[in-house]
Design a protein around this motif. Structure first.
Motif, mmCIF file in Angstrom:
data_model
loop_
_atom_site.group_PDB
_atom_site.id
_atom_site.type_symbol
_atom_site.label_atom_id
_atom_site.label_comp_id
_atom_site.label_asym_id
_atom_site.label_seq_id
_atom_site.Cartn_x
_atom_site.Cartn_y
_atom_site.Cartn_z
ATOM 1 N N ALA A 1 0.839 -1.198 0.000
ATOM 2 C CA ALA A 1 0.000 0.000 0.000
ATOM 3 C C ALA A 1 0.873 1.246 0.000
ATOM 4 C CB ALA A 1 -0.911 0.009 1.218
ATOM 5 N N ILE A 2 0.486 2.199 -0.838
ATOM 6 C CA ILE A 2 1.016 3.556 -0.811
ATOM 7 C C ILE A 2 -0.194 4.435 -0.480
ATOM 8 C CG2 ILE A 2 2.070 5.436 -2.133
ATOM 9 C CD1 ILE A 2 3.293 3.281 -3.987
ATOM 10 N N ASP A 3 -0.241 4.955 0.737
ATOM 11 C CA ASP A 3 -1.375 5.757 1.192
ATOM 12 C C ASP A 3 -0.934 7.206 1.340
ATOM 13 O OD1 ASP A 3 -3.016 3.440 1.417
ATOM 14 O OD2 ASP A 3 -2.132 3.011 3.371
ATOM 15 N N VAL A 4 -1.695 8.117 0.752
ATOM 16 C CA VAL A 4 -1.337 9.537 0.705
ATOM 17 C C VAL A 4 -2.348 10.342 1.525
ATOM 18 C CG1 VAL A 4 -0.963 11.534 -0.797
ATOM 19 C CG2 VAL A 4 -0.396 9.229 -1.627
ATOM 20 N N PHE A 5 -1.833 11.155 2.445
ATOM 21 C CA PHE A 5 -2.666 11.976 3.317
ATOM 22 C C PHE A 5 -2.267 13.441 3.178
ATOM 23 C CE2 PHE A 5 -1.395 7.999 5.305
ATOM 24 C CZ PHE A 5 -2.602 7.377 5.550
ATOM 25 N N THR A 6 -3.236 14.323 3.176
ATOM 26 C CA THR A 6 -2.972 15.757 3.231
ATOM 27 C C THR A 6 -3.108 16.186 4.683
ATOM 28 O OG1 THR A 6 -3.945 16.000 1.033
ATOM 29 C CG2 THR A 6 -3.653 18.016 2.333
ATOM 30 N N ASP A 7 -2.009 16.657 5.266
ATOM 31 C CA ASP A 7 -2.048 17.095 6.661
ATOM 32 C C ASP A 7 -2.517 18.542 6.786
ATOM 33 O OD1 ASP A 7 -1.272 14.680 7.801
ATOM 34 O OD2 ASP A 7 0.855 15.144 7.595
ATOM 35 N N ASP A 8 -2.047 19.405 5.888
ATOM 36 C CA ASP A 8 -2.423 20.817 5.948
ATOM 37 C C ASP A 8 -2.301 21.399 4.552
ATOM 38 O OD1 ASP A 8 -2.560 23.617 6.282
ATOM 39 O OD2 ASP A 8 -1.725 23.482 8.306
ATOM 40 N N ILE A 9 -3.416 21.607 3.882
ATOM 41 C CA ILE A 9 -3.377 22.081 2.496
ATOM 42 C C ILE A 9 -2.901 23.530 2.416
ATOM 43 C CG2 ILE A 9 -5.796 22.805 2.329
ATOM 44 C CD1 ILE A 9 -3.557 21.153 -0.392
ATOM 45 N N GLU A 10 -3.149 24.330 3.453
ATOM 46 C CA GLU A 10 -2.680 25.718 3.425
ATOM 47 C C GLU A 10 -1.159 25.807 3.517
ATOM 48 O OE1 GLU A 10 -4.828 28.001 6.308
ATOM 49 O OE2 GLU A 10 -6.759 27.510 5.395
ATOM 50 N N LYS A 11 -0.540 24.842 4.204
ATOM 51 C CA LYS A 11 0.921 24.786 4.298
ATOM 52 C C LYS A 11 1.506 23.779 3.298
ATOM 53 C CE LYS A 11 1.033 25.948 9.206
ATOM 54 N NZ LYS A 11 1.380 25.450 10.548
ATOM 55 N N TYR A 12 0.631 23.126 2.528
ATOM 56 C CA TYR A 12 1.034 22.121 1.533
ATOM 57 C C TYR A 12 1.845 20.994 2.175
ATOM 58 C CZ TYR A 12 -0.586 25.740 -1.596
ATOM 59 O OH TYR A 12 -1.356 26.702 -2.222
ATOM 60 N N GLU A 13 1.354 20.494 3.303
ATOM 61 C CA GLU A 13 2.024 19.409 4.016
ATOM 62 C C GLU A 13 1.308 18.095 3.746
ATOM 63 O OE1 GLU A 13 1.889 20.802 8.062
ATOM 64 O OE2 GLU A 13 3.745 21.951 7.799
ATOM 65 N N PHE A 14 2.096 17.093 3.348
ATOM 66 C CA PHE A 14 1.564 15.781 2.990
ATOM 67 C C PHE A 14 2.343 14.687 3.699
ATOM 68 C CE2 PHE A 14 0.736 18.674 -0.476
ATOM 69 C CZ PHE A 14 -0.580 18.399 -0.815
ATOM 70 N N ARG A 15 1.733 13.512 3.771
ATOM 71 C CA ARG A 15 2.356 12.317 4.339
ATOM 72 C C ARG A 15 2.011 11.133 3.463
ATOM 73 N NH1 ARG A 15 -0.165 10.222 8.866
ATOM 74 N NH2 ARG A 15 -1.612 11.941 8.674
ATOM 75 N N ILE A 16 2.949 10.205 3.352
ATOM 76 C CA ILE A 16 2.718 8.949 2.647
ATOM 77 C C ILE A 16 3.087 7.817 3.594
ATOM 78 C CG2 ILE A 16 3.511 7.465 0.759
ATOM 79 C CD1 ILE A 16 3.968 9.985 -0.892
ATOM 80 N N HIS A 17 2.209 6.830 3.703
ATOM 81 C CA HIS A 17 2.527 5.600 4.429
ATOM 82 C C HIS A 17 2.756 4.497 3.404
ATOM 83 C CE1 HIS A 17 0.654 6.499 8.637
ATOM 84 N NE2 HIS A 17 1.655 7.301 8.332
ATOM 85 N N LEU A 18 3.836 3.756 3.599
ATOM 86 C CA LEU A 18 4.161 2.594 2.772
ATOM 87 C C LEU A 18 4.048 1.366 3.668
ATOM 88 C CD1 LEU A 18 7.386 4.022 1.111
ATOM 89 C CD2 LEU A 18 5.054 4.062 0.198
ATOM 90 N N THR A 19 3.252 0.403 3.254
ATOM 91 C CA THR A 19 2.986 -0.762 4.097
ATOM 92 C C THR A 19 3.033 -2.032 3.267
ATOM 93 O OG1 THR A 19 1.462 0.630 5.362
ATOM 94 C CG2 THR A 19 1.358 -1.721 5.777
ATOM 95 N N SER A 20 3.581 -3.087 3.869
ATOM 96 C CA SER A 20 3.481 -4.419 3.272
ATOM 97 C C SER A 20 2.634 -5.284 4.206
ATOM 98 C CB SER A 20 4.860 -5.047 3.048
ATOM 99 O OG SER A 20 5.616 -5.061 4.220
ATOM 100 N N ASN A 21 1.700 -5.995 3.614
ATOM 101 C CA ASN A 21 0.781 -6.848 4.357
ATOM 102 C C ASN A 21 0.980 -8.287 3.909
ATOM 103 O OD1 ASN A 21 -0.952 -4.715 5.674
ATOM 104 N ND2 ASN A 21 -1.120 -4.134 3.532
ATOM 105 N N LYS A 22 1.215 -9.175 4.852
ATOM 106 C CA LYS A 22 1.408 -10.585 4.517
ATOM 107 C C LYS A 22 0.055 -11.290 4.516
ATOM 108 C CE LYS A 22 4.336 -14.505 5.353
ATOM 109 N NZ LYS A 22 5.444 -15.034 6.119
ATOM 110 N N LYS A 23 -0.177 -12.043 3.448
ATOM 111 C CA LYS A 23 -1.421 -12.797 3.326
ATOM 112 C C LYS A 23 -1.329 -14.058 4.179
ATOM 113 C CE LYS A 23 -1.206 -11.178 -1.345
ATOM 114 N NZ LYS A 23 -0.752 -11.567 -2.677
#
Length: 142
Positions: free
Chosen positions: A68-90
């Motif tokens: 998973a590559i998950d993208v979050f906007t933390d503060d659009i006025e400051k243009y701050e973003f975060r991405i979480h990278l996750t591996s999930n085992k089946k």
């Protein structure tokens, strides 16, 4: 274990009605930017959710992980973003299948590739942090 990559980058965003929530504003730019990194994978899904944007994918039937590559906007006025990278085992269960968050060999490589693309795109204040399985910060990786 998962990684978190935080950064700043001024981006334009669509009309507010396009987004489910403020945490989605502008996130589509980074999903579009990073989508070429997973084009060789299978079962690729990409969409907006109420918590942000995502790219989910698999590496074929022989790989026990999904990613998973998950993208979050933390503060659009400051243009701050975060991405979480996750591996999930089946995990196969007797009556159903499930997944658990677990480290994979590919995840660190994915973090390096995502960081390189973001750096080339001109983001500022790029910080990478290793997370535990509950997405709490473990260490600074910069």
């Amino acid at each position: 274990m998962p990684y978190e990559i935080s950064f700043r980058k001024k981006v334009d965003y669509a009309d507010e009605d396009f987004y489910f929530n403020e945490c989605c504003y502008g996130g589509e730019h980074f999903v579009d930017l990073l989508s070429h990194l997973v084009k060789e994978f299978t079962d690729i899904q990409s969409e907006q959710e109420d918590w942000g944007w995502f790219i989910w994918f698999n590496n074929g039937k022989s790989d026990p992980f999904s990613y998973a590559i998950d993208v979050f906007t933390d503060d659009i006025e400051k243009y701050e973003f975060r991405i979480h990278l996750t591996s999930n085992k089946k995990i196969k269960r007797l009556l159903w299948n499930s997944t658990i968050i677990e480290d994979s060999e590919y995840l660190e490589s994915l973090k390096d590739r995502v960081s390189a693309v973001l750096t080339e795109y001109g983001v500022e204040h790029l910080v990478s942090v290793k997370l535990d399985k509950d997405h709490r910060r473990l260490e600074s990786v910069v």
